[in-house]
Design an enzyme around this catalytic site. Structure first.
Site, mmCIF file in Angstrom:
data_model
loop_
_atom_site.group_PDB
_atom_site.id
_atom_site.type_symbol
_atom_site.label_atom_id
_atom_site.label_comp_id
_atom_site.label_asym_id
_atom_site.label_seq_id
_atom_site.Cartn_x
_atom_site.Cartn_y
_atom_site.Cartn_z
ATOM 1 N N GLU A 78 -15.296 43.510 -34.785
ATOM 2 C CA GLU A 78 -15.681 44.927 -34.673
ATOM 3 C C GLU A 78 -16.143 45.236 -33.250
ATOM 4 O O GLU A 78 -15.853 46.294 -32.704
ATOM 5 C CB GLU A 78 -16.781 45.259 -35.694
ATOM 6 C CG GLU A 78 -16.243 45.229 -37.116
ATOM 7 C CD GLU A 78 -17.308 45.478 -38.159
ATOM 8 O OE1 GLU A 78 -18.255 44.680 -38.231
ATOM 9 O OE2 GLU A 78 -17.195 46.472 -38.896
ATOM 10 N N GLU A 98 -15.381 40.337 -44.451
ATOM 11 C CA GLU A 98 -16.555 40.837 -45.180
ATOM 12 C C GLU A 98 -16.346 40.905 -46.685
ATOM 13 O O GLU A 98 -17.249 40.615 -47.471
ATOM 14 C CB GLU A 98 -16.939 42.234 -44.660
ATOM 15 C CG GLU A 98 -17.625 42.244 -43.305
ATOM 16 C CD GLU A 98 -16.662 42.206 -42.123
ATOM 17 O OE1 GLU A 98 -15.463 41.902 -42.328
ATOM 18 O OE2 GLU A 98 -17.100 42.484 -40.991
HETATM 19 C C1 LIG Z 1 -29.617 48.414 -46.820
HETATM 20 C C2 LIG Z 1 -28.324 49.042 -46.494
HETATM 21 C C3 LIG Z 1 -27.854 48.815 -45.134
HETATM 22 C C4 LIG Z 1 -26.515 49.367 -44.821
HETATM 23 C C5 LIG Z 1 -26.212 48.981 -43.465
HETATM 24 C C6 LIG Z 1 -24.959 49.475 -42.885
HETATM 25 C C7 LIG Z 1 -24.832 49.091 -41.431
HETATM 26 C C8 LIG Z 1 -24.453 47.655 -41.290
HETATM 27 C C9 LIG Z 1 -24.168 47.266 -39.890
HETATM 28 C C10 LIG Z 1 -23.040 46.353 -39.829
HETATM 29 C C11 LIG Z 1 -23.448 44.972 -39.636
HETATM 30 C C12 LIG Z 1 -22.267 44.171 -39.324
HETATM 31 C C13 LIG Z 1 -22.571 42.823 -39.682
HETATM 32 C C14 LIG Z 1 -21.419 41.934 -39.435
HETATM 33 C C15 LIG Z 1 -20.873 41.345 -40.503
HETATM 34 C C16 LIG Z 1 -20.056 40.172 -40.323
HETATM 35 O O1 LIG Z 1 -19.865 39.627 -39.271
HETATM 36 S S1 LIG Z 1 -19.387 39.588 -41.758
HETATM 37 C C17 LIG Z 1 -18.510 38.149 -41.282
HETATM 38 C C18 LIG Z 1 -19.388 36.958 -41.287
HETATM 39 N N1 LIG Z 1 -18.645 35.781 -40.902
HETATM 40 C C19 LIG Z 1 -17.835 35.124 -41.732
HETATM 41 O O2 LIG Z 1 -17.609 35.524 -42.856
HETATM 42 C C20 LIG Z 1 -17.275 33.822 -41.244
HETATM 43 C C21 LIG Z 1 -17.756 32.739 -42.137
HETATM 44 N N2 LIG Z 1 -17.365 31.444 -41.633
HETATM 45 C C22 LIG Z 1 -16.172 30.894 -41.921
HETATM 46 O O3 LIG Z 1 -15.333 31.470 -42.564
HETATM 47 C C23 LIG Z 1 -15.954 29.504 -41.432
HETATM 48 O O4 LIG Z 1 -17.209 28.937 -41.149
HETATM 49 C C24 LIG Z 1 -15.052 29.432 -40.191
HETATM 50 C C25 LIG Z 1 -15.536 30.360 -39.091
HETATM 51 C C26 LIG Z 1 -13.609 29.798 -40.596
HETATM 52 C C27 LIG Z 1 -15.069 27.984 -39.634
HETATM 53 O O5 LIG Z 1 -14.717 27.095 -40.651
HETATM 54 P P1 LIG Z 1 -14.997 25.521 -40.449
HETATM 55 O O6 LIG Z 1 -14.564 25.114 -39.114
HETATM 56 O O7 LIG Z 1 -14.424 24.850 -41.639
HETATM 57 O O8 LIG Z 1 -16.582 25.362 -40.444
HETATM 58 P P2 LIG Z 1 -17.609 25.550 -41.642
HETATM 59 O O9 LIG Z 1 -17.887 24.217 -42.250
HETATM 60 O O10 LIG Z 1 -17.184 26.644 -42.533
HETATM 61 O O11 LIG Z 1 -18.895 26.088 -40.875
HETATM 62 C C28 LIG Z 1 -19.663 25.240 -40.013
HETATM 63 C C29 LIG Z 1 -21.133 25.531 -40.251
HETATM 64 O O12 LIG Z 1 -21.416 26.887 -39.835
HETATM 65 C C30 LIG Z 1 -21.973 27.607 -40.929
HETATM 66 N N3 LIG Z 1 -21.488 28.993 -40.817
HETATM 67 C C31 LIG Z 1 -20.235 29.387 -40.532
HETATM 68 N N4 LIG Z 1 -20.180 30.723 -40.451
HETATM 69 C C32 LIG Z 1 -21.431 31.172 -40.729
HETATM 70 C C33 LIG Z 1 -21.992 32.468 -40.804
HETATM 71 N N5 LIG Z 1 -21.281 33.583 -40.560
HETATM 72 N N6 LIG Z 1 -23.304 32.568 -41.087
HETATM 73 C C34 LIG Z 1 -24.073 31.467 -41.306
HETATM 74 N N7 LIG Z 1 -23.571 30.201 -41.245
HETATM 75 C C35 LIG Z 1 -22.270 30.057 -40.964
HETATM 76 C C36 LIG Z 1 -21.469 26.906 -42.166
HETATM 77 O O13 LIG Z 1 -22.315 27.166 -43.249
HETATM 78 C C37 LIG Z 1 -21.502 25.465 -41.726
HETATM 79 O O14 LIG Z 1 -22.834 25.045 -41.770
HETATM 80 P P3 LIG Z 1 -23.230 23.741 -42.542
HETATM 81 O O15 LIG Z 1 -22.849 23.965 -43.969
HETATM 82 O O16 LIG Z 1 -24.695 23.612 -42.363
HETATM 83 O O17 LIG Z 1 -22.425 22.641 -41.933
#
Ligand SMILES: CCCCCCCCCCCCC/C=C/C(=O)SCCNC(=O)CCNC(=O)[C@H](O)C(C)(C)COP(=O)(O)OP(=O)(O)OC[C@H]1O[C@@H](n2cnc3c(N)ncnc32)[C@H](O)[C@@H]1OP(=O)(O)O
Length: 695
Positions: A78, A98
């Site tokens: 974004e 998301e």
């Molecule tokens: C009250 C009302 C309010 C209304 C408000 C409206 C306004 C809102 C404003 C808008 C706000 C915007 C907010 C933004 C939102 C987003 O960004 S949503 C997207 C979030 N990200 C993801 O979904 C990505 C998630 N991660 C993955 O899919 C995978 O990790 C990867 C990137 C594809 C990598 O995969 P891989 O190499 O296999 O590694 P993993 O083992 O999955 O991950 C390694 C460790 O990292 C941790 N991790 C990964 N991503 C996140 C994350 N996003 N947050 C926290 N932790 C994350 C993962 O858990 C692993 O950790 P360990 O388990 O400890 O090893």
């Protein structure tokens, strides 16, 4: 991709070069979470200042070029969409995932992406949450250039090449969505119909369509208001919490541990270069395909020549279909076949997938032990038999584990890796790692009848039968379960997989005995209430879809459309009359509570016995292997959401009403968790450890 500071929920890269900052470039190759930190979503602090920041970037008078390396997901993408240009490294992946977390892209993503790449392409990305490669992003028009070189250098060069050009035409929020071919309303109606059908009660995909519709029909500022409103509903929904819990649960289960103290981080897997599959029935074929697709050379052994010939053709077709779908070459060269078990002499790991018969499996394990390399891992795909008994047939019982795949094995994500009392930590680590390489959610579980998934299912199935005895119909039970979010209720699933499957198991367990399905003792087996209804249907040759009738009517053998069956209804009435059962009105809430709480109660027993290490393990098993609606997190998460005191109270209520059904007697772990204040599900593991140490 990230590169912005001062935003609580978005993780900024550790370094952003002074030069890059000066030129308005953003870069992220830092390790760690991508997009927002999901752990912080639950915090109720005021929204992050991401949206004004993106607006400020977009409104700026200097060309802002996003340099995308690694992952640009969610808030990361974004932010990039707020920039005037985007350059991606060829290995970068982009997406708005998301929806997989129960949310929608609410920092303008749902409004900018359709304006940039058109409504149909944006809907596809936003509704599925899939990641795209840099090449696809270029083709879709999300990025302006892809580089194989240093991304920031390429972005600097690019920025210099566009310096001085007017920026108005680069501000995506000022665009209108490109026109669609055909009628826009009809397009959205069609998409919404499909999404609602597929979502089975999930609210985020529906909100995603509504948000994109706002982009296509409203000015940007009003679209942003709509995006925010929709996000506010999702943000606080139980579904978002469940999906975010599930994200971490999937990762937690890979950090396995056993009651004997073996752990993932202290057990190195053995290298696996070549694998054998024994038995090429439905399961064996799927397992062989999944292994070949994961890049392993596979030797498949089937002693029946006819079955072998059929299997070769079927496996090749499955590999070709899969390859076509994924746009890659079919890994046919990975497969070799033999009718002779000697062909497994040089493999590192064997997966036995023959018929579910202990005698046959024991014989095969004896043969494998004689033929295989002494250090080869011997795995069984049994769904319920004792892994330890099989281990005892071999020279090295420590090298025997269960690898319980779910049909179709090349499609279903779940793998239960079953360790017996003698399995070595290294054997367990090796099977877990193999599962991961095959793209499975692998869950380590202890050895007991039915392991985790099928052991819990037994309690659920039993309640479904009892409900029929008490006055329900298959339609009533199924519609309550489908309304809850299962794609099919128990009786439809049973017709699909064949009633004879359960009948065979009940016969082996000494439950379905010939000649005792009628008479006064028909409803009591092994000292507890039993329903012979399934056995009675099987005795009449009603095996489900394959025979044209089971719990429903299908018109003809092999028919797929279930219709209520008047014969079955009269059969149930006669059965109740014969056994003096007075039918009563059963409501869908009772169906859910009886079936689901009995299953959950068994889940607590499993935790108490140490068969599963934590609630996350059980929840992953149910979400990825048994069709538990993902947006409900899994049975143990669901129990926590309902409230443990309520689950306990309802089980007590039903046990009082049915004292001959031990599955309804609340498990002592559930009682103790309630007594200790019902900690949140994330704290159960700790609480269970503490409760165990107090015993
Ligand atoms: C009250 C009302 C309010 C209304 C408000 C409206 C306004 C809102 C404003 C808008 C706000 C915007 C907010 C933004 C939102 C987003 O960004 S949503 C997207 C979030 N990200 C993801 O979904 C990505 C998630 N991660 C993955 O899919 C995978 O990790 C990867 C990137 C594809 C990598 O995969 P891989 O190499 O296999 O590694 P993993 O083992 O999955 O991950 C390694 C460790 O990292 C941790 N991790 C990964 N991503 C996140 C994350 N996003 N947050 C926290 N932790 C994350 C993962 O858990 C692993 O950790 P360990 O388990 O400890 O090893």
């Amino acid at each position: 991709m990230g590169g912005f500071c001062g935003n609580k929920n978005i993780l900024a890269p550790k370094k952003c070069s002074g030069e890059a900052r000066h030129r308005g470039l953003t870069q992220n190759s830092a390790p760690g979470p991508k997009g927002a930190d999901i752990k912080e979503f639950g915090d109720s602090e005021s929204g992050p200042p991401l949206i004004p920041m993106i607006h400020a970037i977009e409104a700026g008078n200097k060309p802002m070029v996003a340099a995308i390396e690694g992952f640009a997901l969610g808030g990361g993408l974004e932010l990039a969409l707020g920039c005037h240009y985007r350059i991606a490294h060829s290995k970068a992946r982009l997406g708005l995932p998301e929806v997989t977390l129960g949310l929608l892209p609410a920092a303008g993503g749902s409004q900018r992406l359709p304006r940039l790449i058109g409504v149909p392409a944006a809907l596809d990305l936003i509704i599925t949450g899939r990641h795209v490669t840099a090449a696809e992003a270029l083709q879709l028009g999300i990025v302006d250039q892809v580089t194989d070189h240093h991304t920031v250098d390429a972005a600097v060069k690019f920025a210099l090449s566009v310096a001085g050009r007017p920026l108005d035409a680069r501000r995506i929020s000022s665009y209108s969505c490109p026109p669609v071919s055909g009628d826009l309303d009809a397009l959205f109606e069609e998409v919404m119909r499909k999404v609602r059908r597929g979502a089975r009660g999930a609210i985020a995909p529906v909100a995603c369509v509504q948000a994109v519709r706002a982009a296509a029909t409203l000015p940007y500022a009003r679209g942003m208001e709509r995006e925010r409103e929709l996000m506010a509903t999702l943000f606080t929904s139980g579904q978002a919490r469940a999906l975010q819990y599930s994200f971490f649960a999937q990762r937690a289960v890979s950090r396995w541990s056993t009651p004997s103290g073996a752990r993932w981080d202290a057990s190195a897997p053995k290298p696996v270069r070549k694998v054998a599959v024994i038995g090429l029935g439905t399961m064996g074929r799927g397992i062989a395909v999944a292994l070949a697709q994961a890049g392993f050379p596979v030797v498949s052994v089937e002693t029946q020549e006819k079955q072998l010939t059929e299997a070769k053709r079927a496996v090749s077709q499955m590999l070709e279909r899969g390859a076509k779908r994924r746009g890659v070459a079919a890994p046919l060269d990975k497969m070799s076949y033999s009718s002779n078990i000697q062909a497994v002499a040089d493999v590192d790991l064997v997966i036995e997938a023959v018929f579910e018969d202990m005698g046959l499996k024991k014989k095969i394990f004896q043969q494998l032990s004689a033929v295989c390399k002494p250090d080869a891992l011997l795995c069984t795909n049994t769904s319920s038999l004792d892994v330890d008994q099989l281990a005892s047939q071999t020279r090295n019982p420590e090298l025997v584990v269960g690898m319980h795949f779910f049909a179709p094995a090349h499609v279903m994500k779940l793998l239960e890796v079953v360790y017996g009392p003698r399995s070595s930590p290294q054997a367990l680590a090796t099977a877990m790692q193999l599962g991961k390489k095959m793209g499975k959610v692998s869950v380590a579980v202890g050895n007991c009848p039915g392991f985790v998934g099928n052991r819990m299912l037994k309690a659920y199935v039993e309640q479904a039968f009892f409900l029929l005895e008490e006055g329900a119909t298959p339609e009533l039970v199924d519609s309550a379960l489908e309304e809850f979010g299962f794609s099919m209720g128990f009786f439809k699933v049973s017709d699909l997989s064949g009633l004879d499957v359960g009948w065979k198991v009940r016969k082996e367990d000494g439950l379905a005995l010939p000649g005792v399905s009628t008479g006064p003792s028909a409803r009591i087996r092994q000292g507890r209430r039993y329903s012979p209804l399934g056995d009675l249907l099987c005795q009449r040759g009603r095996f489900g879809q394959k025979t044209g009738s089971g719990w429903y009517q299908y018109g003809k053998p092999g028919g797929r459309v279930a219709t209520p069956d008047p014969w079955l209804h009269s059969f149930l009435e006669e059965y109740r009359a014969q056994h003096g059962l007075v039918p009563r009105r059963i409501d869908p809430q009772e169906v859910l509570e009886r079936c689901l709480y009995a299953l959950i109660n068994e889940g607590f027993r499993i935790l108490e016995d140490g068969i599963a290490a934590g609630p996350e393990d059980i929840d992953c098993i149910y979400v990825f292997g048994y069709g538990w609606p993902h947006y409900r997190g899994g049975p143990m998460f669901y129990a926590a959401m309902v409230g443990l005191p309520k689950v306990l109270e309802r089980l007590e209520h039903y046990y009082r009403a049915h004292p001959d059904v031990p599955d309804l007697q609340p498990c002592s772990l559930l009682r103790r968790l309630v007594a200790s204040g019902s900690p949140p599900v994330q704290k159960w593991k700790e609480a269970i450890k503490k409760l165990h140490s107090q015993l």
